[in-house]
Design a protein around this motif. Structure first.
Motif, mmCIF file in Angstrom:
data_model
loop_
_atom_site.group_PDB
_atom_site.id
_atom_site.type_symbol
_atom_site.label_atom_id
_atom_site.label_comp_id
_atom_site.label_asym_id
_atom_site.label_seq_id
_atom_site.Cartn_x
_atom_site.Cartn_y
_atom_site.Cartn_z
ATOM 1 N N ALA A 135 4.726 3.809 -7.580
ATOM 2 C CA ALA A 135 5.219 5.162 -7.823
ATOM 3 C C ALA A 135 5.642 5.849 -6.529
ATOM 4 O O ALA A 135 6.625 6.590 -6.487
ATOM 5 N N ALA A 136 4.892 5.589 -5.457
ATOM 6 C CA ALA A 136 5.153 6.274 -4.195
ATOM 7 C C ALA A 136 6.195 5.574 -3.349
ATOM 8 O O ALA A 136 6.692 6.143 -2.383
ATOM 9 N N GLY A 137 6.487 4.321 -3.697
ATOM 10 C CA GLY A 137 7.413 3.558 -2.874
ATOM 11 C C GLY A 137 6.816 3.209 -1.536
ATOM 12 O O GLY A 137 7.513 2.930 -0.568
ATOM 13 N N SER A 138 5.466 3.206 -1.463
ATOM 14 C CA SER A 138 4.811 3.049 -0.173
ATOM 15 C C SER A 138 4.716 1.612 0.284
ATOM 16 O O SER A 138 4.391 1.366 1.438
ATOM 17 N N ALA A 139 4.969 0.665 -0.596
ATOM 18 C CA ALA A 139 4.843 -0.721 -0.171
ATOM 19 C C ALA A 139 6.191 -1.336 0.128
ATOM 20 O O ALA A 139 6.298 -2.523 0.357
ATOM 21 N N THR A 140 7.235 -0.556 0.116
ATOM 22 C CA THR A 140 8.550 -1.084 0.425
ATOM 23 C C THR A 140 8.788 -1.052 1.913
ATOM 24 O O THR A 140 8.104 -0.375 2.667
ATOM 25 N N ALA A 141 9.776 -1.795 2.354
ATOM 26 C CA ALA A 141 10.086 -1.839 3.774
ATOM 27 C C ALA A 141 10.529 -0.472 4.250
ATOM 28 O O ALA A 141 11.189 0.280 3.546
ATOM 29 N N GLY A 142 10.150 -0.145 5.475
ATOM 30 C CA GLY A 142 10.519 1.159 6.017
ATOM 31 C C GLY A 142 10.589 1.117 7.512
ATOM 32 O O GLY A 142 10.469 0.065 8.132
ATOM 33 N N ALA A 143 10.786 2.266 8.130
ATOM 34 C CA ALA A 143 10.880 2.326 9.574
ATOM 35 C C ALA A 143 9.539 1.989 10.201
ATOM 36 O O ALA A 143 8.483 2.206 9.627
ATOM 37 N N THR A 196 -4.162 15.498 -1.637
ATOM 38 C CA THR A 196 -4.027 14.909 -2.958
ATOM 39 C C THR A 196 -2.590 14.448 -3.133
ATOM 40 O O THR A 196 -1.668 15.037 -2.552
ATOM 41 N N LYS A 197 -2.403 13.385 -3.916
ATOM 42 C CA LYS A 197 -1.048 12.845 -4.058
ATOM 43 C C LYS A 197 -0.817 12.286 -5.450
ATOM 44 O O LYS A 197 -1.635 11.508 -5.973
ATOM 45 N N LEU A 198 0.312 12.693 -6.032
ATOM 46 C CA LEU A 198 0.843 12.112 -7.274
ATOM 47 C C LEU A 198 -0.138 12.109 -8.444
ATOM 48 O O LEU A 198 -0.103 11.223 -9.284
ATOM 49 N N ASP A 199 -1.020 13.093 -8.485
ATOM 50 C CA ASP A 199 -2.016 13.133 -9.560
ATOM 51 C C ASP A 199 -2.708 11.780 -9.683
ATOM 52 O O ASP A 199 -3.034 11.311 -10.778
ATOM 53 N N PHE A 200 -2.922 11.159 -8.524
ATOM 54 C CA PHE A 200 -3.492 9.812 -8.496
ATOM 55 C C PHE A 200 -4.789 9.754 -7.701
ATOM 56 O O PHE A 200 -5.764 9.148 -8.133
ATOM 57 N N ILE A 237 1.084 -4.756 -0.362
ATOM 58 C CA ILE A 237 -0.036 -3.906 0.011
ATOM 59 C C ILE A 237 0.467 -2.513 0.379
ATOM 60 O O ILE A 237 1.656 -2.306 0.629
ATOM 61 N N LEU A 238 -0.448 -1.553 0.405
ATOM 62 C CA LEU A 238 -0.078 -0.186 0.742
ATOM 63 C C LEU A 238 0.503 -0.108 2.150
ATOM 64 O O LEU A 238 -0.014 -0.708 3.085
ATOM 65 N N HIS A 239 1.570 0.675 2.280
ATOM 66 C CA HIS A 239 2.151 0.936 3.590
ATOM 67 C C HIS A 239 1.192 1.820 4.380
ATOM 68 O O HIS A 239 0.401 2.570 3.809
ATOM 69 N N ARG A 240 1.286 1.749 5.699
ATOM 70 C CA ARG A 240 0.379 2.531 6.546
ATOM 71 C C ARG A 240 0.527 4.033 6.315
ATOM 72 O O ARG A 240 -0.435 4.788 6.456
ATOM 73 N N ASP A 241 1.714 4.496 5.963
ATOM 74 C CA ASP A 241 1.920 5.937 5.767
ATOM 75 C C ASP A 241 1.988 6.304 4.294
ATOM 76 O O ASP A 241 2.710 7.216 3.901
ATOM 77 N N TRP A 242 1.166 5.643 3.477
ATOM 78 C CA TRP A 242 1.212 5.875 2.043
ATOM 79 C C TRP A 242 0.826 7.305 1.663
ATOM 80 O O TRP A 242 1.146 7.770 0.567
ATOM 81 N N LEU A 243 0.163 8.044 2.563
ATOM 82 C CA LEU A 243 -0.202 9.434 2.283
ATOM 83 C C LEU A 243 0.918 10.423 2.617
ATOM 84 O O LEU A 243 0.746 11.638 2.437
#
Length: 256
Positions: free
Chosen positions: A40-48, A169-173, A143-149
């Motif tokens: 949902a957060a897109g946190s495990a996708t490739a990023g900078a 808190t994030k994404l009602d999760f 796996i979760l990206h380091r900046d998932w928050l």
């Protein structure tokens, strides 16, 4: 399947099919919840590339380090003293560089311990070394990206276990609390699922005792397809789900 005591012999990562000596179903759903959140957060996708953590503030949530070990006490939100016997000790090894996350969850009084190995190849393995039973799963994320928050909402300052913390808190999760001085995790709580996790010990830069911890054991189906290349989790196959390994979307409705 269940053994004579009602314990799960094969763990499905969304719903444990039976209760017993292993306690409630929370060990079964932790990883599925993380996978759903990452999707949902897109946190495990490739990023900078993320630089070293520069602290945290009400407008800047914590960024996880490259690798760490965390020891936590897991308990139901409504039973922090574990009077119902549904608590466990959890050890997690997170290593972004090697694209691996290992959760070792031992329920109080249980005769076996669940190991949950999550890899950047989108594969997860849930296994019990004592009984050599294993369930592989595929997820649409790693796996979760380091900046998932990132983009989490600040909920204020408070005190937990005598430590001043910042809440997010994030994404009602998930609700997450970090030490106000060093930004290390003090507690996190899932809005739905396995309750709250209180930090007992935190060790930045600590690695797994042996690199074999980040490899699925030989008794896991498809274990030979999973390996580590140049310190990064990878799969010899395409990494896509097979017919016998349903994606997490197939079972999301079973979590809530």
């Amino acid at each position: 399947e269940c053994d004579a005591t009602g314990s799960c012999l094969e763990i499905l990562p969304v719903v444990c099919p039976c209760a017993g000596a292993m306690g409630d179903r929370s060990p079964c759903v932790s990883s599925a919840l993380w996978a759903m959140f990452a999707l949902a957060a897109g946190s495990a996708t490739a990023g900078a590339t993320i630089g070293e953590t520069q602290g945290c503030s009400p407008t800047q949530p914590p960024v996880w380090p490259e690798k760490f070990k965390i020891e936590q006490r897991k308990s139901p939100v409504d039973d922090p003293e574990c009077k119902r016997g549904q608590c466990s000790d959890v050890i997690t090894y997170y290593d972004w560089g090697r694209q691996a996350n290992l959760i070792i969850d031992h329920t109080d009084g249980a005769s076996k311990t669940m190991w949950d190995l999550e890899l950047g190849s989108h594969k997860s393995y849930y296994f019990f070394p004592e009984t050599k039973t294993c369930m592989p799963m595929s997820f649409p994320v790693g796996i979760l990206h380091r900046d998932w928050l990132k983009d989490a909402n600040f909920t204020g300052y408070s005190t937990i276990h005598g430590r001043k913390v910042l809440g997010y808190t994030k994404l009602d999760f998930i609700d997450y609390w970090a030490d106000a001085e060093d930004c290390t995790p003090v507690r996190w709580t899932f809005h739905a699922g396995p309750g709250r996790f209180d930090t007992v010990g935190y060790y930045e830069d600590e690695e797994v005792p042996d690199e074999s911890f980040f490899k699925p054991p030989s008794y896991c189906p498809h274990h030979s397809q999973e390996h580590v290349v140049d310190g990064v989790g990878a799969s010899a196959a395409s990494g896509s789900a097979t017919d016998s390994e349903p994606l997490v979307e197939d079972s999301i409705s079973l979590v809530v």
